[in-house]
Design an enzyme around this catalytic site. Structure first.
Site, PDB file in Angstrom:
ATOM      1  N   GLY A  61     -54.312 -30.343  -8.470  1.00  0.00           N
ATOM      2  CA  GLY A  61     -54.718 -31.401  -7.568  1.00  0.00           C
ATOM      3  C   GLY A  61     -55.599 -32.420  -8.271  1.00  0.00           C
ATOM      4  O   GLY A  61     -55.662 -32.475  -9.499  1.00  0.00           O
ATOM      5  N   LEU A  62     -56.311 -33.231  -7.473  1.00  0.00           N
ATOM      6  CA  LEU A  62     -57.171 -34.253  -8.072  1.00  0.00           C
ATOM      7  C   LEU A  62     -58.488 -33.629  -8.497  1.00  0.00           C
ATOM      8  O   LEU A  62     -59.531 -33.872  -7.918  1.00  0.00           O
ATOM      9  CB  LEU A  62     -57.410 -35.382  -7.067  1.00  0.00           C
ATOM     10  N   HIS A  63     -58.420 -32.792  -9.520  1.00  0.00           N
ATOM     11  CA  HIS A  63     -59.624 -32.114  -9.988  1.00  0.00           C
ATOM     12  C   HIS A  63     -60.360 -33.036 -10.951  1.00  0.00           C
ATOM     13  O   HIS A  63     -59.973 -34.179 -11.169  1.00  0.00           O
ATOM     14  CB  HIS A  63     -59.253 -30.797 -10.648  1.00  0.00           C
ATOM     15  N   ALA A  64     -61.419 -32.509 -11.555  1.00  0.00           N
ATOM     16  CA  ALA A  64     -62.309 -33.383 -12.319  1.00  0.00           C
ATOM     17  C   ALA A  64     -61.611 -34.127 -13.450  1.00  0.00           C
ATOM     18  O   ALA A  64     -61.784 -35.328 -13.618  1.00  0.00           O
ATOM     19  CB  ALA A  64     -63.472 -32.555 -12.851  1.00  0.00           C
ATOM     20  N   THR A 115     -59.137 -36.669 -12.182  1.00  0.00           N
ATOM     21  CA  THR A 115     -59.890 -37.766 -11.605  1.00  0.00           C
ATOM     22  C   THR A 115     -60.448 -38.666 -12.696  1.00  0.00           C
ATOM     23  O   THR A 115     -60.393 -39.895 -12.598  1.00  0.00           O
ATOM     24  CB  THR A 115     -61.035 -37.192 -10.747  1.00  0.00           C
TER      25      THR A 115
END
Lengths: 89, 584
Positions: free
Chosen positions: A13-16, A19
């Protein structure tokens, strides 16, 4: 203003890190950009904002870009999403 | 101004760098306001601090080299992005301007506001990203309290904190931290054990460190003597350079032990096996004169893949290992995975509420016959190229060993029938890491050919203390009377039945524990090559008969303090590697 709906398909997913890549990419464009999901809209050039959106895998986010280079910015972001943020290379 | 602080040396090595102070309650700032006319100055002060942190992180980034550079670089980039984040920064200025808050209090409020959102996230991974934000805010906070705001030329950092968790150490080292100084802590804590294995200098018990050291101060740290010098003068710098040279000399001396036997003063030969997976570790183990590979973890073949590794791929890996050790025995441990790691592999496992106590190790292998069969076939085929032993993790009963032996025998027979050249005998061993197996050992020792004690898990399961739970502090320790007794019993049972037994946890790789393990009768250690020479040096400084004569006292030690006292007394004074620092 341009609007695109993007599916989050990478495993984490939109993890660190993903991102960070998104924010770094957008910082090269002049247009302003936002992401929204589940009724929340955040500044897509803010790493904290995007993390706070907490979009997991399978979520859909709506990208809005506004500015002189909006077409190129939207294309670049869509490509990054499609490449799953290069995390599974 | 020069100031000397004295702590206990817990991990050897010298370092010169700038202090990075981490206050235990850095973010626990009381509400504080400033006069209206100071608002702009306060905002300027805050931005000056942010600029300092940004410049220093840039310096750190430039220093990164080699394999870690990419991974750590990404991590530092993330922190750099956070530092420039519009949501973080604009909010801060506003808090100061509208409410006349101090920069410290504004930082705290901003942090709490962000944390409140993070803690409500569904995604466990994202929830823990608050740690990154805390690290960045902690750096800004520390920079606000410097005596001068200049960007410092010395890029190396020395972390000064009240305590440090074991799980933080590898990350800190990777981020360029040269040494750690803590005001609390013990030289025999799990953190200290890990620091020694990482060769990261550590001074513990430097009581006044947080009061006397400011962020950005220049420090000279000596992890042997436990001395920390703030603002070192020319003499101190000379001493530091001499220490560094001495460290290099010690390294050279250690290197001379490459060709020496691991023999005690009274002539007992101790077997030092290597824990090795990567080709580099295997080559290093060979060069250091390891007896063989005592622990080859097969998990790495499974991790980070979308499909299970097939027989051929596993066979290649095991055969290369066997060939790399040129005739020395290699011990291959069958898959030791549970639900907590399996999402990273080709295995699909259901989530478990408590994976540490779930379907893992041999429990998983026996439930996934096809996966296990593939692995056993690959291992048995590799035995045609040199001596191989099979080690089974997470064993808790006789039935499990028998089931594995049956399957292993079937695999051997099948491969022979297929015409493969395989070893005459493939010894089968059990890991002793579940307390039940340790206690019930006399009842199943006849079913195994050798044993390996995994102290990391044995300590965790025996003491019901999660080794990664920082809140437990020193509860996770091998220096518990229950562990010492159980270990002594297990080693005695194995010896009485003539079965080889090694210890393969972190404990075996730490020179400080060598006298204890030798006293309990251990004759084989399995450890990462990084500390093999130090452990060999410690073995060579021990008098086995003297230690054995003191074993009864050790077995009757009733608390941690008495075990530590025994170790101090038993450790040979002329052995710097095994020195256990005394506590004031």
């Amino acid at each position: 203003m341009l609007e695109r709906t993007l599916p989050v398909t990478n495993r984490l997913g939109l993890h660190a890190r993903a991102t960070a890549k998104l924010v770094q990419l957008l910082s090269g464009f002049r247009s302003s950009a936002t992401l929204s999901a589940r009724g929340r809209e955040v500044n897509a050039k803010s790493i904290m904002g995007v993390m706070l959106l907490a979009a997991g895998q399978g979520a859909e986010v709506i990208l809005r870009v506004d500015g002189e280079d909006e077409v190129a910015a939207a294309e670049a972001v869509a490509a990054l999403f499609a490449r799953k943020f290069d995390e599974e290379s | 101004m020069r100031k000397v602080l004295s702590g206990h040396g817990a991990s050897r090595g010298s370092a010169l760098g700038r202090a990075r102070v981490r206050l235990p309650h850095a973010l626990d700032v009381a509400e504080e306001t400033i006069p209206a006319e100071q608002v702009e100055a306060e905002i300027a002060r805050l931005h000056a601090a942010i600029d300092v942190v940004r410049a220093e992180m840039g310096l750190l980034r430039e220093r990164l080299q080699g394999a870690l550079a990419k991974e750590i670089g990404e991590f530092l980039d993330l922190h750099a992005l956070l530092l420039d984040d519009p949501e973080l920064l604009e909010g801060l200025d506003e808090l100061i301007r509208a409410n006349f808050y101090s920069a410290d209090y504004a930082l705290r409020l901003q942090r709490d506001r962000i944390a409140a959102v993070f803690t409500h996230m569904d995604d466990a991974y994202l929830r823990t990203r608050i740690d990154d934000i805390d690290q960045v805010i902690g750096r800004i906070h520390a920079a606000l309290h410097r005596r001068d705001a200049a960007v410092h030329g010395i890029a190396g950092e020395i972390l000064v904190a009240d305590n440090v968790a074991p799980s933080e150490l590898p990350q800190l080292q990777a981020q360029g931290v040269l040494a750690v100084v803590t005001s609390a802590g013990s030289a025999l804590s799990h953190s200290a054990i890990l620091a020694r294995s990482l060769h990261l200098p550590l001074v513990v018990g430097a009581t006044w460190a947080l009061q006397k050291i400011n962020d950005g101060d220049v420090l000279a740290v000596d992890g042997s003597t436990g001395l920390v010098v703030r603002d070192p003068d020319a003499d101190d710098l000379r001493t530091h350079r001499a220490r560094v040279r001495e460290g290099k000399r010690e390294r050279r001396q250690l290197n001379r032990l490459r060709r020496e036997p691991s023999r005690t003063l009274d002539g007992a030969d101790i077997k030092l096996w290597a824990n090795a997976e990567s080709p580099e570790d295997v080559a290093e183990a060979h060069a250091l004169g390891a007896a063989g590979v005592g622990l080859y973890r097969t998990e790495f073949l499974f991790l980070g893949r979308r499909e299970l590794p097939d027989e051929e791929m596993q066979f290649q890996a095991y055969r290369n290992l066997v060939l790399g050790m040129t005739g020395r025995t290699v011990t291959i441990r069958t898959l030791d995975l549970g639900a907590d790691k399996a999402d990273n592999t080709g295995l699909v496992l259901p989530d478990e509420p408590n994976p540490a106590l779930g379907v893992r190790g041999v429990r998983l292998s026996l439930r996934r016959q096809a996966v296990f069969e593939t692995q056993l076939r690959a291992i048995v085929r590799a035995s045609g190229y040199g001596p191989v032993r099979v080690l089974v993790p997470m064993v808790s009963s006789r039935e499990e060993v028998l089931a594995v032996r049956e399957q292993l025998d079937r695999t051997i027979a099948a491969l022979r029938a297929e015409g493969h050249a395989i070893a005459e005998h493939i010894p089968l061993g059990a890991m002793i890491e579940v307390p039940a197996a340790a206690i019930a050992l006399p009842g199943f020792i006849d079913t195994v050919d050798f044993l390996s004690v995994g102290t990391n898990d044995l300590v965790q399961y025996l003491l019901a203390a999660d080794r990664n739970n920082e809140a437990l502090g020193d509860l996770y320790t091998p220096l518990h009377p229950a562990l010492v007794r159980l270990l002594g019993d297990v080693i005695a049972t194995a010896s009485a039945h003539g079965k080889p037994i090694a210890v393969c946890g972190e404990m075996a790789g730490d020179p400080a524990f060598v006298p204890l393990l030798l006293a309990l009768g251990l004759g084989e250690f399995s450890l990462h090559p990084a500390t093999l020479l130090e452990v060999r040096q410690a073995v060579r400084a021990c008098d086995l008969s003297r230690l054995r004569s003191r074993a009864e006292t050790l077995r009757h030690a009733y608390d941690r303090a008495s075990i530590e006292a025994w170790l101090r007394e038993a450790t040979c004074p002329d052995n710097p590697a095994a020195r256990v620092p005394s506590h004031g």
